[in-house]
Design a protein around this motif. Structure first.
Motif, PDB file in Angstrom:
ATOM      1  N   PHE A  80       0.846  -1.196   0.000  1.00 46.21           N
ATOM      2  CA  PHE A  80       0.000   0.000   0.000  1.00 46.21           C
ATOM      3  C   PHE A  80       0.877   1.239   0.000  1.00 46.21           C
ATOM      4  O   PHE A  80       2.056   1.213   0.367  1.00 46.21           O
ATOM      5  CB  PHE A  80      -0.978   0.014   1.183  1.00 46.21           C
ATOM      6  CG  PHE A  80      -0.362   0.348   2.518  1.00 46.21           C
ATOM      7  CD1 PHE A  80      -0.400   1.648   3.013  1.00 46.21           C
ATOM      8  CD2 PHE A  80       0.228  -0.636   3.295  1.00 46.21           C
ATOM      9  CE1 PHE A  80       0.145   1.949   4.248  1.00 46.21           C
ATOM     10  CE2 PHE A  80       0.774  -0.343   4.535  1.00 46.21           C
ATOM     11  CZ  PHE A  80       0.731   0.957   5.012  1.00 46.21           C
ATOM     12  N   ALA A  81       0.280   2.358  -0.445  1.00 40.26           N
ATOM     13  CA  ALA A  81       0.993   3.626  -0.521  1.00 40.26           C
ATOM     14  C   ALA A  81       0.105   4.745  -0.005  1.00 40.26           C
ATOM     15  O   ALA A  81      -1.119   4.721  -0.183  1.00 40.26           O
ATOM     16  CB  ALA A  81       1.420   3.921  -1.956  1.00 40.26           C
ATOM     17  N   VAL A  82       0.741   5.719   0.622  1.00 39.18           N
ATOM     18  CA  VAL A  82       0.102   6.958   1.054  1.00 39.18           C
ATOM     19  C   VAL A  82       0.844   8.096   0.361  1.00 39.18           C
ATOM     20  O   VAL A  82       2.072   8.187   0.461  1.00 39.18           O
ATOM     21  CB  VAL A  82       0.169   7.124   2.582  1.00 39.18           C
ATOM     22  CG1 VAL A  82      -0.396   8.476   3.003  1.00 39.18           C
ATOM     23  CG2 VAL A  82      -0.573   5.991   3.276  1.00 39.18           C
ATOM     24  N   VAL A  83       0.118   8.966  -0.336  1.00 40.10           N
ATOM     25  CA  VAL A  83       0.725   9.996  -1.166  1.00 40.10           C
ATOM     26  C   VAL A  83       0.148  11.361  -0.794  1.00 40.10           C
ATOM     27  O   VAL A  83      -1.073  11.539  -0.756  1.00 40.10           O
ATOM     28  CB  VAL A  83       0.475   9.729  -2.664  1.00 40.10           C
ATOM     29  CG1 VAL A  83       1.150  10.790  -3.522  1.00 40.10           C
ATOM     30  CG2 VAL A  83       0.957   8.333  -3.043  1.00 40.10           C
ATOM     31  N   ASP A  84       1.029  12.326  -0.534  1.00 38.18           N
ATOM     32  CA  ASP A  84       0.635  13.697  -0.222  1.00 38.18           C
ATOM     33  C   ASP A  84       1.311  14.624  -1.222  1.00 38.18           C
ATOM     34  O   ASP A  84       2.529  14.807  -1.190  1.00 38.18           O
ATOM     35  CB  ASP A  84       1.049  14.048   1.209  1.00 38.18           C
ATOM     36  CG  ASP A  84       0.621  15.452   1.619  1.00 38.18           C
ATOM     37  OD1 ASP A  84       0.017  16.164   0.792  1.00 38.18           O
ATOM     38  OD2 ASP A  84       0.909  15.851   2.765  1.00 38.18           O
ATOM     39  N   ALA A 138      -4.182   7.320  -2.064  1.00 39.90           N
ATOM     40  CA  ALA A 138      -3.653   6.092  -1.475  1.00 39.90           C
ATOM     41  C   ALA A 138      -4.146   4.918  -2.312  1.00 39.90           C
ATOM     42  O   ALA A 138      -5.137   5.025  -3.042  1.00 39.90           O
ATOM     43  CB  ALA A 138      -4.110   5.939  -0.024  1.00 39.90           C
ATOM     44  N   PHE A 139      -3.434   3.813  -2.204  1.00 38.52           N
ATOM     45  CA  PHE A 139      -3.920   2.574  -2.817  1.00 38.52           C
ATOM     46  C   PHE A 139      -3.401   1.394  -2.015  1.00 38.52           C
ATOM     47  O   PHE A 139      -2.406   1.496  -1.281  1.00 38.52           O
ATOM     48  CB  PHE A 139      -3.514   2.462  -4.293  1.00 38.52           C
ATOM     49  CG  PHE A 139      -2.042   2.403  -4.569  1.00 38.52           C
ATOM     50  CD1 PHE A 139      -1.349   1.195  -4.554  1.00 38.52           C
ATOM     51  CD2 PHE A 139      -1.340   3.552  -4.887  1.00 38.52           C
ATOM     52  CE1 PHE A 139       0.010   1.141  -4.828  1.00 38.52           C
ATOM     53  CE2 PHE A 139       0.024   3.515  -5.165  1.00 38.52           C
ATOM     54  CZ  PHE A 139       0.699   2.305  -5.136  1.00 38.52           C
ATOM     55  N   VAL A 192      -7.523  -1.589  -4.627  1.00 39.81           N
ATOM     56  CA  VAL A 192      -8.405  -0.465  -4.340  1.00 39.81           C
ATOM     57  C   VAL A 192      -7.605   0.827  -4.279  1.00 39.81           C
ATOM     58  O   VAL A 192      -6.450   0.841  -3.835  1.00 39.81           O
ATOM     59  CB  VAL A 192      -9.156  -0.694  -3.009  1.00 39.81           C
ATOM     60  CG1 VAL A 192      -8.203  -0.831  -1.840  1.00 39.81           C
ATOM     61  CG2 VAL A 192     -10.186   0.389  -2.752  1.00 39.81           C
ATOM     62  N   SER A 193      -8.206   1.913  -4.760  1.00 42.61           N
ATOM     63  CA  SER A 193      -7.566   3.229  -4.769  1.00 42.61           C
ATOM     64  C   SER A 193      -8.456   4.247  -4.077  1.00 42.61           C
ATOM     65  O   SER A 193      -9.696   4.126  -4.071  1.00 42.61           O
ATOM     66  CB  SER A 193      -7.296   3.693  -6.204  1.00 42.61           C
ATOM     67  OG  SER A 193      -6.413   2.819  -6.868  1.00 42.61           O
ATOM     68  N   PHE A 194      -7.816   5.278  -3.526  1.00 41.96           N
ATOM     69  CA  PHE A 194      -8.525   6.348  -2.833  1.00 41.96           C
ATOM     70  C   PHE A 194      -7.969   7.691  -3.299  1.00 41.96           C
ATOM     71  O   PHE A 194      -6.772   7.826  -3.533  1.00 41.96           O
ATOM     72  CB  PHE A 194      -8.340   6.256  -1.318  1.00 41.96           C
ATOM     73  CG  PHE A 194      -8.716   4.932  -0.724  1.00 41.96           C
ATOM     74  CD1 PHE A 194     -10.028   4.673  -0.358  1.00 41.96           C
ATOM     75  CD2 PHE A 194      -7.758   3.951  -0.522  1.00 41.96           C
ATOM     76  CE1 PHE A 194     -10.380   3.448   0.194  1.00 41.96           C
ATOM     77  CE2 PHE A 194      -8.094   2.733   0.031  1.00 41.96           C
ATOM     78  CZ  PHE A 194      -9.413   2.479   0.392  1.00 41.96           C
ATOM     79  N   LEU A 195      -8.844   8.673  -3.388  1.00 43.63           N
ATOM     80  CA  LEU A 195      -8.452  10.043  -3.714  1.00 43.63           C
ATOM     81  C   LEU A 195      -9.114  10.972  -2.714  1.00 43.63           C
ATOM     82  O   LEU A 195     -10.302  10.818  -2.410  1.00 43.63           O
ATOM     83  CB  LEU A 195      -8.893  10.407  -5.142  1.00 43.63           C
ATOM     84  CG  LEU A 195      -8.413  11.753  -5.696  1.00 43.63           C
ATOM     85  CD1 LEU A 195      -6.895  11.774  -5.805  1.00 43.63           C
ATOM     86  CD2 LEU A 195      -9.060  12.026  -7.051  1.00 43.63           C
TER      87      LEU A 195
END
Length: 355
Positions: A72-76, A83-84, A99-102
């Motif tokens: 998983f990744a957290v991106v700022d 994140a995904f 799964v992806s999140f925006l």
């Protein structure tokens, strides 16, 4: 030059900046206590607009056993966050969850300036919580992923609760590099070859992560508006059970001769590698890849079985991000030895961003 001959790296500095406020460009062994970019001065000190538009940071976590891989990744990005999370059955060679999140920055994402001890990276939204953290005196990274059925789009949730053990493992790789074009400075800290513990549930199946191997990537910098790279990251074991990890990149952190994030982790040791070269079909990412280094020490094949994608066109921000997941096979020469990698789990990446 063979990796064993250049294996002696200087220790990571206490700060990104020198006493004169200049970046300490180079490749180091060990953890950087803090990515203290505000200490840069003069031409390396960005304006307020640059800090807002060009400061990017992310954290990526990967772990795998012989049965399952999870990442998983957290991106700022400053003005937006994402994140995904992906889980994959390595025996059946199929995804269990992707799964992806925006979201907006602020309350949804937290990503501090400490890449090692003191790390806190998390993303929270409706139906999804992803986090990795480590206390100041802790010798483990603690991972928690909880994605509800609502977000997975299936009848099963995705839950990962576990640790990656720092104690007894190989050192971190820290790189401070200039950024070409309209960027300034980038800092990355990679860890690999860490033992994993815990459990994972996805796709209606449960797995133990004990005995697995994993690693992570913390990156923060003032990056160019157009940024592109090819990346590879693998974590597993050799035939004799020795933990092994590898990190290769092309097109990023390469503009300074002393800054090089290509590396191999073997047991409790870190070995620098030469510049990497990627051969692949960008139109057919599921086809085999070939990864080599310019000195011939690395010769790997990568066979994907799944591709995680993030394709977005928001006009001002255009994202092409593809991360195939699969297995590495081939050889790495370490002095007089030749290491055989056989079905070592990992990822490659094809990224081209306008951000």
């Amino acid at each position: 030059m063979t990796p064993e001959r250049e294996a002696s790296l200087p220790p990571a500095p206490a700060s990104v900046a020198s006493a004169r406020g200049e970046p300490r460009f180079g490749t180091y062994q060990g953890e950087l206590p803090e990515v203290d970019l505000p200490k840069l001065q003069g031409q390396w000190s960005p304006t307020r607009t640059t800090r807002l538009l060009k400061r990017k940071r992310w954290h990526y976590t990967f772990a795998a056993t012989q049965e399952v891989a999870a990442l998983f990744a957290v991106v700022d990005l400053g003005y937006t966050a994402s994140a995904f999370a992906v889980a994959l059955d390595l025996k059946e060679r199929r995804p269990l969850c992707d799964v992806s999140f925006l979201g907006a920055p602020g309350p949804m994402v937290e990503l501090g300036d400490k890449p090692g001890a003191g790390l806190n990276a998390r993303f929270r939204t409706l139906g999804g919580r992803l986090s990795v953290k480590r206390g100041e005196e802790d010798e483990r990274y603690h991972v928690e992923v909880d994605v509800s059925r609502l977000r997975t789009g299936s009848l099963q949730s995705f839950q990962w609760a576990g640790d990656l053990l720092v104690a007894g493992g190989p050192p971190a790789l820290t790189v401070i590099a200039p950024v070409e074009g309209d960027g300034l400075v980038n800092v990355t800290m990679k860890r690999n070859g860490l033992l994993s513990f815990g459990s994972l549930e996805a796709g209606g199946k449960r797995f133990r992560l004990d005995g697995g191997v994993g690693g992570m990537d913390y990156t923060q910098g003032y990056l160019a508006r157009h940024t592109a790279w090819r990346w590879a990251f693998a974590a597993g074991r050799l035939a004799d059970g020795m933990p092994v990890g590898i990190n290769l990149v092309e097109g990023f952190n390469e503009s300074n001769v002393e800054a090089n994030e290509n590396a191999l982790w073997l047991g409790d040791r870190l070995y620098p590698l030469a510049r990497a070269r990627f051969e692949y079909n960008p139109k057919e990412l599921m086809e085999p890849w070939r990864l080599t280094t310019v000195d011939g020490a690395v010769d790997l094949r990568f066979q994907p079985f799944h591709v995680h994608r993030e394709e977005r066109n928001l006009r001002l921000v255009v994202s092409h991000f593809a991360q195939p997941v699969g297995f590495f096979q081939g050889t790495v020469k370490l002095g007089g030895r030749t290491l055989e990698l056989n079905n070592v789990p990992g990822v490659t990446e094809d990224q081209d961003m306008l951000w």
